[in-house]
Write an enzyme that holds these catalytic residues in place. Structure first.
Site, PDB file in Angstrom:
ATOM      1  N   CYS A   1      22.074  11.188  38.166  1.00  0.00           N
ATOM      2  CA  CYS A   1      22.421  10.073  37.283  1.00  0.00           C
ATOM      3  C   CYS A   1      21.936   8.750  37.875  1.00  0.00           C
ATOM      4  CB  CYS A   1      23.910   9.960  37.017  1.00  0.00           C
ATOM      5  SG  CYS A   1      24.613  11.383  36.216  1.00  0.00           S
TER       6      CYS A   1
ATOM      7  N   TRP B   1      22.472  13.538  34.697  1.00  0.00           N
ATOM      8  CA  TRP B   1      22.379  14.903  35.215  1.00  0.00           C
ATOM      9  C   TRP B   1      23.723  15.537  34.856  1.00  0.00           C
ATOM     10  CZ3 TRP B   1      24.726  18.285  38.632  1.00  0.00           C
ATOM     11  CH2 TRP B   1      23.937  19.345  39.108  1.00  0.00           C
TER      12      TRP B   1
ATOM     13  N   ASN C   1      27.932   7.121  36.708  1.00  0.00           N
ATOM     14  CA  ASN C   1      27.398   8.084  37.664  1.00  0.00           C
ATOM     15  C   ASN C   1      28.587   8.621  38.458  1.00  0.00           C
ATOM     16  OD1 ASN C   1      26.028   9.470  39.624  1.00  0.00           O
ATOM     17  ND2 ASN C   1      25.159   7.669  40.623  1.00  0.00           N
ATOM     18  N   GLY C   2      28.699   9.945  38.595  1.00  0.00           N
ATOM     19  CA  GLY C   2      29.807  10.512  39.372  1.00  0.00           C
ATOM     20  C   GLY C   2      30.703  11.369  38.500  1.00  0.00           C
TER      21      GLY C   2
ATOM     22  N   GLU D   1      13.382  26.483  55.806  1.00  0.00           N
ATOM     23  CA  GLU D   1      12.868  25.340  55.065  1.00  0.00           C
ATOM     24  C   GLU D   1      11.669  25.750  54.185  1.00  0.00           C
ATOM     25  OE1 GLU D   1      13.649  22.560  54.136  1.00  0.00           O
ATOM     26  OE2 GLU D   1      11.892  21.293  53.888  1.00  0.00           O
TER      27      GLU D   1
ATOM     28  N   LYS E   1      11.679  25.206  50.215  1.00  0.00           N
ATOM     29  CA  LYS E   1      10.643  24.426  49.524  1.00  0.00           C
ATOM     30  C   LYS E   1      10.008  25.265  48.419  1.00  0.00           C
ATOM     31  CE  LYS E   1      11.124  21.092  50.362  1.00  0.00           C
ATOM     32  NZ  LYS E   1      11.982  20.520  51.389  1.00  0.00           N
TER      33      LYS E   1
ATOM     34  N   ARG F   1      15.785  10.709  40.827  1.00  0.00           N
ATOM     35  CA  ARG F   1      17.108  11.192  41.213  1.00  0.00           C
ATOM     36  C   ARG F   1      17.473  12.507  40.526  1.00  0.00           C
ATOM     37  NH1 ARG F   1      20.326   7.320  43.574  1.00  0.00           N
ATOM     38  NH2 ARG F   1      22.218   8.254  42.772  1.00  0.00           N
TER      39      ARG F   1
ATOM     40  N   LYS G   1      17.696  14.421  43.165  1.00  0.00           N
ATOM     41  CA  LYS G   1      17.286  13.922  44.478  1.00  0.00           C
ATOM     42  C   LYS G   1      18.495  13.567  45.341  1.00  0.00           C
ATOM     43  CE  LYS G   1      14.268  12.537  47.513  1.00  0.00           C
ATOM     44  NZ  LYS G   1      13.651  13.637  48.272  1.00  0.00           N
TER      45      LYS G   1
ATOM     46  N   GLU H   1      12.401  25.855  45.447  1.00  0.00           N
ATOM     47  CA  GLU H   1      12.800  24.708  44.623  1.00  0.00           C
ATOM     48  C   GLU H   1      11.683  24.185  43.738  1.00  0.00           C
ATOM     49  OE1 GLU H   1      14.536  21.190  46.477  1.00  0.00           O
ATOM     50  OE2 GLU H   1      13.171  21.313  48.151  1.00  0.00           O
TER      51      GLU H   1
ATOM     52  N   HIS I   1      17.859  44.223  60.441  1.00  0.00           N
ATOM     53  CA  HIS I   1      19.279  44.477  60.116  1.00  0.00           C
ATOM     54  C   HIS I   1      19.527  44.419  58.617  1.00  0.00           C
ATOM     55  CE1 HIS I   1      20.336  44.460  64.355  1.00  0.00           C
ATOM     56  NE2 HIS I   1      19.532  43.418  64.472  1.00  0.00           N
TER      57      HIS I   1
END
Ligand code: M6R
Length: 606
Positions: A2, A74, A98-99, A478, A482, A27, A601, A485, A501
């Site tokens: 947002c 969002w 926002n929130g 990582e 990457k 964002r 973001k 996403e 394992h």
């Protein structure tokens, strides 16, 4: 997540609001809208999906007015439809938020009992009605906001305009950022300085629980109903700084900026002439720190995981690394004199903030490693070390990660020196290895053909495994993060030794196994794991240096030789091909690289 922008202007604001929203796109969002004050009323345009849809809507049905608010949403409460898109409005107010308003069910029930009809599934609409009820009861806009601040629970930032009052806008924040911008006869409000970058560089960052009354002449800021003063700062951000330049994507631009920003970050923390780390004064002495706790999310958490290897092996200092959303609720006992490091690019991540607050409540000394110096995590900490990555717009974190690693590496060296675990000679060697990093990163980025070959080996896969040992294990994680996403290929990272394992059952000729194998003290062990993959017909993709590739790469479907390096700096270098691999694969698949689906973001909700 947002984004908010508000303008009390001298000009038509709809195009300016739209431009501000474009600066907030990074964002993450799934719908957007604007509202302006027109005559005695409020008009809105909202649209599902990308901002281009809103722009088309505004073209078809232009919006006049010199005061207005805009929002990228969002979705948290209610699907990302036009109906649920902000601004939400009554006949008296329009609001962007926002929130999350945590007590919105309670507020909603109370308002419904008063005969108010809700039109959306959002938590935000309750705030619009709450303010409207106060105004209808005779409160001034300021009183209505002060009362609302007492009633609202959760984390939020808000901007509100009032029908028929074009010279008034009210903003408020709790646990979520909000900045005020000063123009020439105009005033602005925005989630961050980036949103306001093309309008002004003069910014006030609001503090926790502040609410602000804007008029064309200036601002009045309140906290707990009392007027307060907040400084006006000059931000270095400009509109130009956050463009894509000639790059097709922000992510590629940010990958390519890494030699420069790693260099800038190093320069602020070590002396290249003496090859010694030089940190600003910290509020603790590493010599007596019993334990470090690192809290972070996502890629920042993985930077923390690399740091664990560094602090423990070089400084002999115990480190616990935890995912902030887990740490915050598990009531971990923390030792006297312990240090907590919160790592965050945005400095806004709500779980990292909450984990930091918990650590503070347990008497820990808190150090933030952030990219955004004015962020709430920076301000809540006892000390801050900034990553000099510059604005990171691509949702997939790249340069923020490698600059976090850079700061953590110098911090580990400083800790080792303070604890008497490092000779001057070894410190000089480690610093020299760090100083050599930017040039080596440039070398890696220029190996476009190799990256293309590796990407071709992965692009058609449904599942990909990433393996690494020691400090390469977090880099394997990582690499997998990457890839999933931005390319939406299912990928998992494993400690190479853990493969047998369980994950080994997945290996067949269709599953690429990407191995991060720098020539370090565990290389031979990783080599054994590579043999195990090959023995099962696995499709090996290898990142190592030339001799590693000579030894292991014979049967690899693709490999890439990375520059020789001291194993200490290998995680920084090996992060680069992981980023480039994900980027190339995503481009081949045609995904929205900078704005991958469902992701934001800055994650400002739980
Ligand atoms: O702003 P932060 O560093 O606190 O963000 C943490 C994560 O949300 C972030 O690293 C996320 O995992 C990235 N999308 C990874 O590329």
């Amino acid at each position: 997540m947002c984004g908010i922008i508000g303008i009390i202007g001298k000009r038509e604001v709809a195009p300016l609001l739209l431009e501000g929203l474009r600066r907030l796109e990074y964002r993450g969002y799934d719908s957007a809208g604007v509202a302006t004050l027109v005559g005695k009323g409020i008009e809105r345009r909202r649209a599902e999906g990308r901002l281009d849809n809103l722009a088309e809507r505004l073209e078809r049905e232009p919006l006049s007015g010199k005061t207005g608010i805009g929002h990228t949403r969002w979705a948290t409460h209610g699907r990302p439809t036009e109906r649920n898109a902000h601004p939400h409005a009554t006949d008296k107010v329009a609001i962007v938020h926002n929130g999350i308003i945590e007590n919105f069910h309670e507020l909603r029930d109370e308002l419904v009992a008063k005969g108010i009809r809700f039109e959306t599934d959002t938590d935000t609409e309750a705030v619009a009605h709450l303010l409207t009820v106060s105004l209808n009861d005779g409160a001034t806009p300021e009183q209505a906001m002060a009362d609302a601040m007492d009633r609202l629970r959760g984390a939020f930032s808000l901007a509100v305009v009032f029908a028929g009052q074009p010279d008034l806008m009210i903003g408020a924040r709790r646990g979520s950022p909000l900045a005020v911008g000063y123009g020439d006869g105009e005033m602005y409000i925005g989630t961050d300085a980036l949103a306001l970058a093309s309008l002004t560089r003069r910014i006030t960052y609001l503090e926790e629980d502040d609410w602000v009354v804007l008029s064309p002449q200036g601002v009045r800021i309140f906290n707990q109903r009392q007027p307060v003063e907040r400084p006006v700062k000059e931000t270095a951000l400009s509109g130009a700084l956050i463009g894509k330049g000639n790059y097709p994507h922000f992510m590629l631009k940010e990958i390519c900026e890494q030699p420069a920003v790693i260099g800038d970050t190093l320069q602020s923390f070590l002396n290249p002439l003496t090859r010694q780390v030089q940190l600003p004064k910290l509020p603790f002495d590493f010599a007596t720190v019993p334990k470090i706790t690192i809290v972070a999310c996502g890629t920042a958490y993985l930077a923390g995981l690399v740091a664990k290897y560094w602090f423990e092996s070089v400084a002999r200092l115990p480190v616990e690394v935890d995912i902030a959303s887990e740490f915050r609720y598990r009531a971990a006992p923390m030792p006297d004199g312990g240090v907590t490091i919160a790592i965050s690019q945005s400095g806004e991540t709500i779980d990292t903030l909450a984990a930091l607050q918990y650590a503070k409540s347990q008497g820990q000394i808190c150090l933030a490693i952030v990219n955004v110096l004015e962020s709430v995590i920076a301000r809540e900490s006892h000390a801050v070390l900034q990553t000099l990555a510059g604005p990171e717009i691509g949702v997939a974190s790249t340069k923020a990660f490698t600059t976090q690693l850079t700061v953590l590496a110098v911090l580990a060296i400083a800790a080792a020196r303070a604890r008497g675990k490092l000779t001057a000679e070894r410190e000089a060697q480690l610093c020299a290895a760090l100083i050599a990093t930017p040039a080596k990163v440039t070398e890696i980025i220029s190996q476009e053909d190799a990256i293309e070959r590796v990407a071709n080996a992965v692009v058609k896969a449904r599942d990909v495994l990433f393996l690494g040992r020691g400090s390469s294990y977090p880099i394997a994680l990582e690499g997998a993060l990457k890839l999933k996403e931005i390319s939406y290929i299912h990928a998992e990272g494993y400690a190479a030794g853990e493969m047998k394992h369980g994950p080994i059952a997945l290996i067949d000729e269709n599953v690429p196994v990407v191995v991060m194998a720098p020539l370090d003290e565990v290389f031979d062990k990783t080599a054994s794991n590579v043999e195990q993959v090959e023995a099962r017909g696995g499709k090996l993709v290898l990142f190592s240096n030339a001799s590693g590739i000579k030894r292991l790469g014979g049967r690899a479907v693709a490999s890439m030789a990375l520059p020789e390096t001291d194993p200490f700096t290998a995680p920084i270098l090996y992060a680069i091909p992981a980023q480039l691999l994900a980027y190339r694969v995503a481009v081949m698949k045609g995904t929205d690289v900078d704005k991958p689906r469902n992701l934001a973001k800055a994650v400002t909700v739980e």
